[in-house]
Design a protein around this motif. Structure first.
Motif, PDB file in Angstrom:
ATOM      1  N   VAL A   1     -59.497 -11.115  56.518  1.00 38.91           N
ATOM      2  CA  VAL A   1     -58.037 -11.139  56.572  1.00 38.91           C
ATOM      3  C   VAL A   1     -57.475  -9.766  56.236  1.00 38.91           C
TER       4      VAL A   1
ATOM      5  N   LEU B   1     -55.292 -19.254  49.850  1.00 38.59           N
ATOM      6  CA  LEU B   1     -55.904 -19.118  51.172  1.00 38.59           C
ATOM      7  C   LEU B   1     -57.213 -19.895  51.267  1.00 38.59           C
TER       8      LEU B   1
ATOM      9  N   LEU C   1     -56.228 -23.456  51.731  1.00 42.40           N
ATOM     10  CA  LEU C   1     -55.702 -23.651  53.085  1.00 42.40           C
ATOM     11  C   LEU C   1     -56.834 -23.679  54.106  1.00 42.40           C
ATOM     12  N   PHE C   2     -57.752 -22.732  54.023  1.00 39.83           N
ATOM     13  CA  PHE C   2     -58.849 -22.661  54.978  1.00 39.83           C
ATOM     14  C   PHE C   2     -59.768 -23.873  54.889  1.00 39.83           C
TER      15      PHE C   2
ATOM     16  N   ARG D   1     -53.612 -18.951  61.687  1.00 34.86           N
ATOM     17  CA  ARG D   1     -53.063 -17.632  61.344  1.00 34.86           C
ATOM     18  C   ARG D   1     -51.588 -17.724  60.983  1.00 34.86           C
TER      19      ARG D   1
ATOM     20  N   GLN E   1     -50.057 -20.451  59.826  1.00 35.57           N
ATOM     21  CA  GLN E   1     -49.965 -21.151  58.540  1.00 35.57           C
ATOM     22  C   GLN E   1     -50.290 -20.194  57.391  1.00 35.57           C
ATOM     23  N   THR E   2     -51.281 -19.334  57.606  1.00 35.89           N
ATOM     24  CA  THR E   2     -51.659 -18.361  56.592  1.00 35.89           C
ATOM     25  C   THR E   2     -50.528 -17.375  56.342  1.00 35.89           C
TER      26      THR E   2
ATOM     27  N   SER F   1     -47.870 -19.114  54.301  1.00 34.29           N
ATOM     28  CA  SER F   1     -48.310 -19.302  52.921  1.00 34.29           C
ATOM     29  C   SER F   1     -48.209 -18.004  52.120  1.00 34.29           C
TER      30      SER F   1
END
Length: 180
Positions: free
Chosen positions: A103, A127, A130-131, A149, A151-152, A155
């Motif tokens: 990332v 993260l 989330l992942f 991506r 959503q990341t 966040s």
């Protein structure tokens, strides 16, 4: 008796060669005309494409960007790579699966990115959670990766807004994704 018509050399030239010369002249005129039209088209296109550019006497815009100066309306992008890469595991159809994601954060203000750097443990935790909560099958498609991506990005922006009061990150970019 019938008179034979004899062609004199002057009459042959009058009938045969002028017709050949006129065809040759016509071909030459057409070729010259086409070259002229092509030349004018290229010249006109170059004129109109370069007409709108304004050049500064001291530096051109390309030199300013190469030296790291920003345009008046927009700052230069700054990238911060989050190392090490994120590795999460999934249980998909009875098999253990893994995902590795590298990332990078893209921002425009170095001070804001540095302020967010203080909250890196919280950011990395969010993260990872989330992942690991994603559907492995959906991540196998390009649309699924783009959704992750986005959503990341949301966040990270929410965390930056909460902790620093500013949106320090414009985009989150995936520089590498490996699904196994």
């Amino acid at each position: 008796m019938a008179k034979k018509e004899e062609k004199t050399p002057a009459a042959a030239d009058a009938e045969g060669k002028p017709a050949g010369k006129s065809k040759l002249k016509l071909i030459i005129l057409i070729v010259v005309g086409l070259l002229l039209v092509i030349g004018l088209s290229v010249g006109g296109a170059m004129f109109f494409l370069h007409k709108g550019e304004k050049k500064d006497d001291a530096k051109t815009e390309e030199h300013a960007v190469a030296e790291g100066e920003a345009k008046p309306g927009k700052q230069v992008a700054i990238y911060e790579v989050l190392a090490p890469a994120f590795v999460v595991n999934f249980n998909y159809k009875g098999r253990q699966r893994y995902m590795q994601v590298s990332v990078a954060l893209m921002g425009r203000n170095k001070a804001e990115l540095d302020a967010l750097h203080e909250h890196m443990p919280v950011l990395r935790n969010n993260l990872v959670m989330l992942f690991s909560g994603q559907d492995f099958e959906a991540l196998s498609t390009p649309v699924g990766k783009e959704m992750l991506r986005q959503q990341t990005t949301a966040s990270v922006q929410a965390l930056a807004q909460k902790e620093t009061g500013k949106l320090a990150v414009e985009q989150v970019l995936f520089t590498n994704i490996v699904l196994q």
